[in-house]
Structures are given as C-alpha cells and as structure tokens.
Design a protein around this motif. Structure first.
Motif, PDB file in Angstrom:
ATOM      1  N   LYS A  99       1.471  -1.406   0.113  1.00 21.94           N
ATOM      2  CA  LYS A  99       0.061   0.296  -0.119  1.00 21.94           C
ATOM      3  C   LYS A  99       1.338   1.823   0.240  1.00 21.94           C
TER       4      LYS A  99
ATOM      5  N   ARG B 190       0.900   4.248  -3.391  1.00 18.20           N
ATOM      6  CA  ARG B 190       0.624   5.146  -2.214  1.00 18.20           C
ATOM      7  C   ARG B 190       1.920   6.515  -3.223  1.00 18.20           C
TER       8      ARG B 190
ATOM      9  N   GLN C 109      -7.133   8.013  -5.345  1.00 16.54           N
ATOM     10  CA  GLN C 109      -7.086   7.225  -4.345  1.00 16.54           C
ATOM     11  C   GLN C 109      -8.049   6.018  -4.618  1.00 16.54           C
TER      12      GLN C 109
ATOM     13  N   ASP D  29      -6.803   1.771  -4.577  1.00 20.37           N
ATOM     14  CA  ASP D  29      -7.219   1.232  -3.090  1.00 20.37           C
ATOM     15  C   ASP D  29      -7.728  -0.250  -4.541  1.00 20.37           C
TER      16      ASP D  29
END
Length: 184
Positions: A89, A93, A172, A176
């Motif tokens: 993750k 990002r 975002q 995800d």
C-alpha cells in the motif's frame, strides 16, 4: 591583514551539486540538456568546474543515471520499508503519487542511449523483484506473484508515461482497486 580570497568554482560546487542540477535539467528539458555549457550557465559558473569533477560528459551522464537509480528505486524501497503502513500500500501511494517527469525523461533518453537503456533495464528488474517479494509475503505463490508484479508494473509505467494528472480522490480510489486486484 590577510586578504579575503574568493573561493574558486571547484571549492564552491561538488560533483553532487552537478548531479542534482543534471537531474533537474533532465526532468525539465530532457537528456539533451545534459551538457557542460548549459548546466554551468544555469549554475552561474564556468565549464571548468564541471570538468574538475567529471572526466567527460559520459562520466557525468553515468553519475546522473546512477543517482536516478538510487532515488527512483533504492530510496523508495527504503522509505517503504520504514513506513508504518503495509508495504504494498505504501509503495502504491508513493509510486503513483510521485512527480514522474524524471521517470519519463530517463525512459525517453533510453530510446537513444545504450547506457540509459541499461539503467532502465536494471531499475525495472529491481522494482519487479521487489514487488514480487511483497506479493509473495502477502501469500501469493511465486508464479502468481511474478505475473501480478508484471501487471502492476505495466500499470505504473502506463501511468508514469501518460503524464495525465489524476485528482487525488480519484487516484486513491484507483489505488484501492489496484491493491484489491493484485491481492485477490
């Protein structure tokens, strides 16, 4: 009374200063900007400082590529490993949230230069190996991790090379979804 002496350009600038300026010029104007004269002019010094630190343009370009590999792979991996977030993750990002002008510039350079092409191949392999390892740690088999790492990396490259901005909320949501897809 001793006279004050202006430090000469070799005392003022380090090889690291030149490399940083080279990376900026590369990101802004492409690989054709990696020449002693325009870099010296942008730094307000003569070319002599450049040649004090680098035997020739090839040595300078090799140093720029080496630094790119450090900041575009090793530094990111170190930051991801130090983050409190789950590594995959954090990597998503960091990678998809970065300014990618330098990535695009080096890849463009690689189309014209064997040394840049070698640096790109090396960084691609390093990044893929790292992503595969992260996916294996999440419980995927090596074959599945390898396939999904490749797909994830192609996704990143498409994003990096497109240069199209994505609003933060949309990005975002996409990250995800990517995480769900590679982890399923």
């Amino acid at each position: 009374m001793a006279r004050f002496r202006e430090p000469d350009m070799t005392e003022q600038l380090s090889a690291d200063d030149w490399i940083r300026q080279g990376l900026k010029a590369l990101a802004k104007s492409g690989f054709t900007a990696l020449k002693a004269e325009p870099l010296a002019k942008s730094m307000g010094v003569s070319r002599g400082s450049f040649y004090w630190h680098f035997a020739d343009l090839g040595a300078f370009q090799a140093a720029v590529l080496k630094r790119w590999r450090e900041i575009a792979a090793e530094q990111i991996i170190a930051d991801v490993e130090a983050a409190s977030d789950e590594p995959l993750k954090a990597l998503l990002r960091r990678s998809f949230g970065a300014r990618l002008e330098l990535e695009r510039a080096v890849r463009n350079w690689a189309a014209f230069d064997a040394a840049a092409q070698g640096a790109v191949r090396a960084i691609d392999r390093r990044r893929l190996d790292y992503i595969e390892g992260l996916l294996e740690k999440r419980g995927l088999t090596p074959a599945t991790a390898q396939a999904r790492a490749q797909i994830l990396y192609w996704t990143f490259l498409g994003f990096a090379l497109s240069g199209a901005p994505v609003p933060a909320a949309r990005l975002q949501a996409l990250l995800d979804e990517i995480l769900t897809m590679v982890s399923a």
